[in-house]
Design a protein around this motif. Structure first.
Motif, PDB file in Angstrom:
ATOM      1  N   VAL A 156      22.380  -4.954 -13.980  1.00 24.34           N
ATOM      2  CA  VAL A 156      21.351  -4.102 -13.835  1.00 24.34           C
ATOM      3  C   VAL A 156      21.356  -3.209 -12.913  1.00 24.34           C
ATOM      4  N   PRO A 157      21.170  -1.993 -12.527  1.00 24.48           N
ATOM      5  CA  PRO A 157      20.507  -1.194 -11.354  1.00 24.48           C
ATOM      6  C   PRO A 157      19.772  -1.502 -10.243  1.00 24.48           C
ATOM      7  N   LEU A 158      19.579  -2.562  -8.424  1.00 24.44           N
ATOM      8  CA  LEU A 158      18.227  -2.783  -8.087  1.00 24.44           C
ATOM      9  C   LEU A 158      17.655  -1.652  -7.459  1.00 24.44           C
ATOM     10  N   TRP A 159      18.525  -0.753  -7.108  1.00 24.04           N
ATOM     11  CA  TRP A 159      17.964   0.598  -7.479  1.00 24.04           C
ATOM     12  C   TRP A 159      18.330   1.943  -7.075  1.00 24.04           C
ATOM     13  N   VAL A 205      31.970   8.398 -11.047  1.00 22.65           N
ATOM     14  CA  VAL A 205      31.564   7.618  -9.669  1.00 22.65           C
ATOM     15  C   VAL A 205      32.228   7.806  -8.256  1.00 22.65           C
ATOM     16  N   PHE A 206      32.174   8.902  -7.339  1.00 27.46           N
ATOM     17  CA  PHE A 206      32.613   8.626  -6.265  1.00 27.46           C
ATOM     18  C   PHE A 206      32.952   7.807  -5.158  1.00 27.46           C
ATOM     19  N   SER A 207      32.498   6.657  -5.144  1.00 22.19           N
ATOM     20  CA  SER A 207      32.726   6.332  -3.887  1.00 22.19           C
ATOM     21  C   SER A 207      31.958   5.013  -4.022  1.00 22.19           C
ATOM     22  N   LEU A 208      32.568   4.000  -3.661  1.00 21.38           N
ATOM     23  CA  LEU A 208      32.101   2.390  -4.082  1.00 21.38           C
ATOM     24  C   LEU A 208      31.981   1.602  -2.666  1.00 21.38           C
ATOM     25  N   SER A 209      31.250   0.454  -2.786  1.00 23.53           N
ATOM     26  CA  SER A 209      31.444  -0.292  -1.757  1.00 23.53           C
ATOM     27  C   SER A 209      30.628  -1.982  -2.286  1.00 23.53           C
ATOM     28  N   MET A 210      30.992  -3.233  -1.464  1.00 29.48           N
ATOM     29  CA  MET A 210      30.259  -4.036  -2.228  1.00 29.48           C
ATOM     30  C   MET A 210      30.388  -5.383  -1.143  1.00 29.48           C
ATOM     31  N   ILE A 258      26.534  -4.563  -5.086  1.00 28.67           N
ATOM     32  CA  ILE A 258      27.372  -3.255  -5.530  1.00 28.67           C
ATOM     33  C   ILE A 258      26.809  -1.661  -5.195  1.00 28.67           C
ATOM     34  N   VAL A 259      27.095  -1.258  -4.455  1.00 35.04           N
ATOM     35  CA  VAL A 259      27.262   0.388  -3.955  1.00 35.04           C
ATOM     36  C   VAL A 259      27.916   1.255  -4.873  1.00 35.04           C
ATOM     37  N   PHE A 260      27.073   2.312  -5.290  1.00 37.88           N
ATOM     38  CA  PHE A 260      28.104   3.344  -6.172  1.00 37.88           C
ATOM     39  C   PHE A 260      27.433   4.020  -5.390  1.00 37.88           C
ATOM     40  N   GLY A 261      28.178   5.897  -4.970  1.00 36.81           N
ATOM     41  CA  GLY A 261      27.874   7.333  -5.416  1.00 36.81           C
ATOM     42  C   GLY A 261      28.516   8.193  -6.064  1.00 36.81           C
ATOM     43  N   THR A 262      27.235   8.349  -6.799  1.00 33.78           N
ATOM     44  CA  THR A 262      27.560   9.660  -8.391  1.00 33.78           C
ATOM     45  C   THR A 262      27.934  11.232  -7.695  1.00 33.78           C
ATOM     46  N   GLY A 263      28.231  12.031  -8.551  1.00 33.27           N
ATOM     47  CA  GLY A 263      28.397  13.525  -7.985  1.00 33.27           C
ATOM     48  C   GLY A 263      28.166  14.108  -9.491  1.00 33.27           C
ATOM     49  N   GLY A 264      28.827  15.319  -9.742  1.00 29.31           N
ATOM     50  CA  GLY A 264      28.896  16.423 -10.220  1.00 29.31           C
ATOM     51  C   GLY A 264      27.401  16.664 -10.985  1.00 29.31           C
ATOM     52  N   ASN A 265      26.848  16.322 -12.121  1.00 26.12           N
ATOM     53  CA  ASN A 265      25.794  16.501 -12.931  1.00 26.12           C
ATOM     54  C   ASN A 265      24.509  16.328 -12.472  1.00 26.12           C
ATOM     55  N   ASP A 266      24.729  14.642 -11.666  1.00 29.29           N
ATOM     56  CA  ASP A 266      23.942  13.769 -11.381  1.00 29.29           C
ATOM     57  C   ASP A 266      24.166  12.993 -10.013  1.00 29.29           C
ATOM     58  N   ASN A 267      23.644  13.206  -8.493  1.00 31.45           N
ATOM     59  CA  ASN A 267      24.477  13.345  -7.690  1.00 31.45           C
ATOM     60  C   ASN A 267      23.606  12.159  -7.032  1.00 31.45           C
ATOM     61  N   LEU A 298      22.763   7.472  -5.931  1.00 31.88           N
ATOM     62  CA  LEU A 298      23.208   6.387  -4.313  1.00 31.88           C
ATOM     63  C   LEU A 298      22.486   5.303  -5.786  1.00 31.88           C
ATOM     64  N   VAL A 299      23.461   4.387  -5.755  1.00 29.72           N
ATOM     65  CA  VAL A 299      22.553   3.216  -7.056  1.00 29.72           C
ATOM     66  C   VAL A 299      23.282   2.036  -6.064  1.00 29.72           C
ATOM     67  N   ALA A 300      22.352   0.973  -6.166  1.00 31.69           N
ATOM     68  CA  ALA A 300      22.578  -0.559  -5.655  1.00 31.69           C
ATOM     69  C   ALA A 300      22.855  -1.172  -6.930  1.00 31.69           C
ATOM     70  N   LEU A 301      23.894  -1.758  -7.560  1.00 31.34           N
ATOM     71  CA  LEU A 301      24.218  -2.892  -8.503  1.00 31.34           C
ATOM     72  C   LEU A 301      23.762  -4.170  -8.542  1.00 31.34           C
ATOM     73  N   GLU A 302      23.336  -4.925  -9.723  1.00 35.31           N
ATOM     74  CA  GLU A 302      23.640  -5.993  -9.534  1.00 35.31           C
ATOM     75  C   GLU A 302      24.787  -6.450  -9.171  1.00 35.31           C
ATOM     76  N   GLY A 303      25.756  -7.022  -8.670  1.00 35.27           N
ATOM     77  CA  GLY A 303      27.332  -7.821  -8.596  1.00 35.27           C
ATOM     78  C   GLY A 303      27.240  -9.361  -9.604  1.00 35.27           C
ATOM     79  N   GLU A 304      28.363  -9.830  -8.702  1.00 37.45           N
ATOM     80  CA  GLU A 304      28.397 -11.252  -8.842  1.00 37.45           C
ATOM     81  C   GLU A 304      28.712 -11.928  -8.230  1.00 37.45           C
ATOM     82  N   MET A 305      27.382 -12.584  -7.726  1.00 39.53           N
ATOM     83  CA  MET A 305      27.761 -13.308  -6.497  1.00 39.53           C
ATOM     84  C   MET A 305      28.691 -14.745  -6.691  1.00 39.53           C
ATOM     85  N   ILE A 306      29.134 -14.837  -5.589  1.00 44.30           N
ATOM     86  CA  ILE A 306      30.649 -15.871  -5.628  1.00 44.30           C
ATOM     87  C   ILE A 306      29.832 -17.039  -5.306  1.00 44.30           C
TER      88      ILE A 306
END
Length: 466
Positions: free
Chosen positions: A27-30, A277-282, A289-298, A300-308
């Motif tokens: 789920v998105p954190l923000w 999705v044009f970019s990604l980091s973790m 996980i943080v990703f960035g989008t483009g096109g019709n909707d630009n 920046l999203v922080a996504l809940e990952g799966e903690m090791i």
């Protein structure tokens, strides 16, 4: 009402661990709208800071861990890659040049090469080194102040760069379809040719694993020695890859989706962003996980990952037994401060913990328990000066017995001085021909030249203006 909801949310976060189980959807954190395609993202290890680089008109932006913007720095050109230090103190961004920006949004260094565009940039998590790649095939590693440490050329422009935590290892993805892995001072350790331009590369914090996303629509996953462990085909163009610590998780941005893989390349889950999705980091623990989008909707999203899980590291090795005190601080579990050098009749001058002696890093070239080892040790500058300077200082490896346990007999190994740590202690690196054992710092007399076949550190050209 808002205050009540905020308190309830905080209590929920205290009760629920950060990260999702493999059988749940993230789920998105923000989620923040930026108004321009998000070409690049980066996140600090604890998720406290996120940086992004945008396309139209170009800008570097820093956000806190809740998505609030801290600063924005216009660049006038697209920002192709951003990278952040582990404490969020510096962000490096590649645009018309590479800029190093501090937490207050002030540019502290600029790295250029004869006016050529910078397609790639990475800053080591410890904040000491910056890698830069330009559109004239030139790339290199610089100090955080912008002075060249080493430079080289690739077969084509470096589209993406990544540095290990200490800046010792650099991986480059280039337009000549290659993934290239370099050690300190630019020594090429290996190169692998893919089917097309390698637009995205990522490195685990210790430099042990490499992920590369190619325009041939494949993700390639390697160990430090260049062994291809697996390939992953998402069926879409790849725009970003990220690697968690010890290679336990790999995140991939392709098409409209973000996918999390385990260390064997098997899918754990896929998240549909609804747009490209044009970019990604973790984060290193894969918890965010943080990703960035483009096109019709630009966005920046922080996504809940799966903690090791802390105990999930499969690369752990047994600590050898040896005479002398053991401890857990400053690498003292591998530190030997009492031993005899083989082939000598006099007792060596040995640096102890009170002299700043410690084992800073132990590296195996392979996962084999019998593999040779490279070790880095530190010692106080005063001790080095009192014993004749860096040329007189060597690393000694305690000889293992038939059971693999360290003995009190030691042997000097090929050693060189490589720099300073944050406490201004000198760092020495040694190459041991023996399996993992205990190590010490000694001062030698007689010939002070480096022992064994250790490549010399090249003399650098005058660095570009900062």
């Amino acid at each position: 009402m808002r205050s009540f909801l905020h308190i309830a949310l905080c209590l929920t976060l205290l009760l629920v661990p950060w990260g999702v189980a493999a059988d749940e959807k993230p789920v998105p954190l923000w989620d923040v709208s930026l108004g321009s395609k998000v070409l690049s993202t980066t996140v600090s290890p604890n998720g406290a800071y996120v940086a992004a680089g945008t396309d139209t008109n170009g800008a570097m932006r820093l956000f806190d861990g809740e998505g609030n913007q801290v600063w924005e720095l216009p660049t006038g050109s697209p920002v192709f890659q951003v990278s952040i230090t582990e404490d969020g103190r510096y962000v490096a961004g590649a645009s018309d040049k590479v800029r190093v920006v501090d937490r207050n949004g002030e540019v502290t260094a600029q790295i250029e090469d004869d006016g050529y565009f910078a397609y790639s940039a990475a800053i080591s998590p410890d904040g000491k080194h910056v890698a830069a790649g330009f559109d004239n095939q030139v790339f290199g590693v610089y100090s955080v102040n912008g002075f060249a440490e080493w430079m080289g050329t690739l077969g084509d422009d470096a589209a993406s760069l990544a540095l290990s935590r200490d800046g010792r290892y650099l991986v480059a993805g280039s337009k000549d379809d290659n993934v290239s892995f370099f050690a300190d001072q630019g020594t090429l350790l290996w190169s692998y040719r893919t089917g097309e331009t390698v637009g995205n590369v990522a490195l685990s914090p210790d430099g042990g694993y490499v992920a590369a996303g190619s325009m041939d629509r494949l993700v390639y996953f390697f160990d430090r020695d260049g062994t291809l462990l697996w390939k992953y085909d998402p069926g879409e163009r790849i725009f970003g890859v990220a690697v968690a610590r010890d290679g336990e998780r790999v995140a991939v941005a392709s098409g409209h989706t973000v996918t999390l893989l385990d260390r064997d390349g098997e899918e754990l889950w896929t998240y549909d962003a609804g747009t490209t999705v044009f970019s990604l980091s973790m984060t290193p623990d894969a918890g965010m996980i943080v990703f960035g989008t483009g096109g019709n909707d630009n966005r920046l999203v922080a996504l809940e990952g799966e903690m090791i899980n802390a105990g999930e590291n499969r690369g752990a090795v047994a600590t050898p037994s040896f005479s002398g005190p053991e401890g857990e601080e400053n690498g003292s579990e591998y530190l030997a401060d009492s031993f005899v050098l083989s082939g000598t009749e006099t007792e060596p001058e040995i640096a102890g913990p009170s002299d700043g002696a410690s084992v800073a890093d132990v590296l195996r070239r392979t996962a084999d328990a019998d593999a040779k080892v490279t070790v880095r040790m530190t010692v106080d500058a005063a001790w080095v000066a009192a014993h004749g300077g860096p040329d007189r200082v060597k690393i000694a490896a305690c000889l293992p017995d038939e059971n693999g346990e360290a003995t009190t007999d030691a042997e000097v190994v090929p050693t060189r001085f490589v720099g300073y740590d944050p406490d201004d202690r000198l760092i020495f690196e040694g190459k041991s021909p023996y399996p993992l054992t205990a190590y010490g710092i000694v001062a030698v007399t007689g010939d002070a030249a480096p022992m064994g076949a250790f490549p010399a550190i090249p003399t650098l050209a005058i660095p570009p203006d900062a």
